[in-house]
Design a protein around this motif. Sequence first.
Motif, PDB file in Angstrom:
ATOM      1  N   UNK A 117       0.803  -1.060  -0.179  1.00 31.64           N
ATOM      2  CA  UNK A 117      -0.165  -0.128   0.127  1.00 31.64           C
ATOM      3  C   UNK A 117       0.747   1.242  -0.080  1.00 31.64           C
ATOM      4  N   UNK A 118       0.740   1.890  -0.941  1.00 31.68           N
ATOM      5  CA  UNK A 118       1.442   3.251  -1.432  1.00 31.68           C
ATOM      6  C   UNK A 118       1.224   4.463  -0.180  1.00 31.68           C
ATOM      7  N   UNK A 119       0.058   4.329   0.526  1.00 29.04           N
ATOM      8  CA  UNK A 119      -0.355   5.338   1.324  1.00 29.04           C
ATOM      9  C   UNK A 119      -0.640   6.623   0.702  1.00 29.04           C
ATOM     10  N   UNK A 120      -0.978   6.789  -0.715  1.00 30.44           N
ATOM     11  CA  UNK A 120      -1.329   7.693  -1.385  1.00 30.44           C
ATOM     12  C   UNK A 120      -0.083   8.649  -1.600  1.00 30.44           C
ATOM     13  N   UNK A 121       1.245   7.800  -1.623  1.00 24.70           N
ATOM     14  CA  UNK A 121       2.310   8.545  -2.125  1.00 24.70           C
ATOM     15  C   UNK A 121       2.993   7.953  -3.354  1.00 24.70           C
ATOM     16  N   UNK A 122       3.002   8.620  -4.486  1.00 26.48           N
ATOM     17  CA  UNK A 122       3.522   8.003  -5.731  1.00 26.48           C
ATOM     18  C   UNK A 122       4.838   7.446  -5.715  1.00 26.48           C
ATOM     19  N   UNK A 123       5.877   8.076  -5.109  1.00 25.61           N
ATOM     20  CA  UNK A 123       7.095   7.726  -5.166  1.00 25.61           C
ATOM     21  C   UNK A 123       7.099   6.423  -4.371  1.00 25.61           C
ATOM     22  N   UNK A 124       6.424   6.245  -3.285  1.00 28.17           N
ATOM     23  CA  UNK A 124       6.210   5.009  -2.553  1.00 28.17           C
ATOM     24  C   UNK A 124       5.540   3.787  -3.464  1.00 28.17           C
ATOM     25  N   UNK A 125       4.713   4.230  -4.194  1.00 31.11           N
ATOM     26  CA  UNK A 125       4.065   3.060  -5.180  1.00 31.11           C
ATOM     27  C   UNK A 125       5.095   2.700  -6.058  1.00 31.11           C
ATOM     28  N   UNK A 126       5.851   3.636  -6.536  1.00 27.10           N
ATOM     29  CA  UNK A 126       6.949   2.868  -7.707  1.00 27.10           C
ATOM     30  C   UNK A 126       7.827   2.197  -7.051  1.00 27.10           C
ATOM     31  N   UNK A 127       8.466   2.547  -5.843  1.00 23.41           N
ATOM     32  CA  UNK A 127       9.356   1.582  -5.020  1.00 23.41           C
ATOM     33  C   UNK A 127       8.772   0.204  -4.841  1.00 23.41           C
ATOM     34  N   UNK A 128       7.494   0.379  -4.265  1.00 22.04           N
ATOM     35  CA  UNK A 128       6.562  -0.697  -3.700  1.00 22.04           C
ATOM     36  C   UNK A 128       6.660  -1.799  -4.940  1.00 22.04           C
ATOM     37  N   UNK A 129       6.428  -1.327  -6.133  1.00 21.27           N
ATOM     38  CA  UNK A 129       6.445  -2.271  -7.302  1.00 21.27           C
ATOM     39  C   UNK A 129       7.538  -2.754  -7.780  1.00 21.27           C
ATOM     40  N   UNK A 130       8.740  -1.896  -7.953  1.00 14.28           N
ATOM     41  CA  UNK A 130       9.832  -2.220  -8.093  1.00 14.28           C
ATOM     42  C   UNK A 130      10.532  -3.463  -7.154  1.00 14.28           C
ATOM     43  N   UNK A 131      10.267  -3.324  -5.847  1.00 14.16           N
ATOM     44  CA  UNK A 131      10.482  -4.411  -4.716  1.00 14.16           C
ATOM     45  C   UNK A 131       9.687  -5.574  -5.130  1.00 14.16           C
ATOM     46  N   UNK A 132       8.372  -5.616  -5.726  1.00 13.27           N
ATOM     47  CA  UNK A 132       7.597  -6.676  -5.829  1.00 13.27           C
ATOM     48  C   UNK A 132       8.219  -7.472  -7.104  1.00 13.27           C
ATOM     49  N   UNK A 133       8.785  -6.559  -8.324  1.00  8.60           N
ATOM     50  CA  UNK A 133       9.471  -7.130  -9.120  1.00  8.60           C
ATOM     51  C   UNK A 133      10.867  -7.773  -8.885  1.00  8.60           C
ATOM     52  N   UNK A 134      11.593  -7.225  -7.643  1.00  2.38           N
ATOM     53  CA  UNK A 134      12.806  -7.581  -7.489  1.00  2.38           C
ATOM     54  C   UNK A 134      12.827  -9.088  -6.574  1.00  2.38           C
ATOM     55  N   UNK A 135      11.342  -9.189  -5.887  1.00  2.00           N
ATOM     56  CA  UNK A 135      11.290 -10.261  -5.066  1.00  2.00           C
ATOM     57  C   UNK A 135      10.736 -11.779  -6.076  1.00  2.00           C
TER      58      UNK A 135
END
Length: 366
Positions: A117-135
Amino acid sequence: MITALRPVPRTARRTGMALALCAALALAGCARGEEDTAPPAASGGGQGQQQVVASPTGEPASTCTLERFGGEKFDLTSVPVGFSQSEKEANPFRIAETKSIKDEAAKLGIKDLRVTNAQSQFSKQITDVQQLIAQGVKLLVIAPLNSDGWEPVLQQAAAKKIPIITVDRRINATPCQDYLTFIGSDFYEQGKRAADRMIEALGGKGEVAILLGAPGNNVTNERTAGFKDRIQEKAPDIKIVFEQTGEFTREKGQQVTEQLIQSRPDINGIYAENDEMALGAVTALKGAGKEPGDIKIVSIDGTRSAVQAIVDGWLHAVVESNPRFGPLAFETAQKFLNGEEIPDKIIISDREYDTSTAKESLGDAY
């Protein structure tokens, strides 16, 4: 096979198109050839309506297959699957959306669903998805906060041939290349339908304010354009005299409405581009000593609180935007993995709530 989807709500002409759509998507439970112009009956149990795919209109959509995408088939139940939620789950839409994804994954036996959950922060959402890809996730379902700015994620996903399904909001990119497909509502049409209800409420004349959604995404842009175009087309005596973003939040909707009634005390109608802003507007109107119906409010979403506000007289109508993406998202992913053609966008059919239907349909709201 998921069987929760109901017959596409169109008649005659519609049945033929619905059958064609079902042939293209092989959607279970869709288009059984019967006429159905009314909203589906209440499902009971507070579970609400599953999403229904709308009949196709206009030019045929381009399609994508696993072969064309260049990916490899895998078993959804035995690989990591990622879901990226964009906003804080204070909004009932987001709560219902995440719950639908989790519930369907559990129903299908998907053992490794990773939810961020990006908590309404776009930069966090980008990081979140990049981490999912890395996982090592093999499928991504994303509810984007913004429509632009996804290039780093898309490049990383494309390099690993990870299909991305976006739900609720579009990404400005190329389907079947940068991502697989979009599943969601026709937001421009939602704006037009909201305008029709406002025209009805005001008898075709008066002054209206718009509580705009968050900037930077296609939902706000299209709901605004549809509403304005319809007003101009059908009711030129309705004047839009105030527009300000309420950022899709209740608190901001209240603040903006408080400013509105100070600067425009004789305003006749408020178009809120989601229910949370509409309910914030109701709080502001109560604080200003207004009575139910003094100012006509039309909104979009279909949350239970908003439908109850229709029953209570504070809202005139609500155009639904159904957040229950789980069944359709995973069904689409499975069809793609089976080698079937997937359209570049899958548009769902949304109902409406008004004074004649709100009370009996309250159990369908989320």
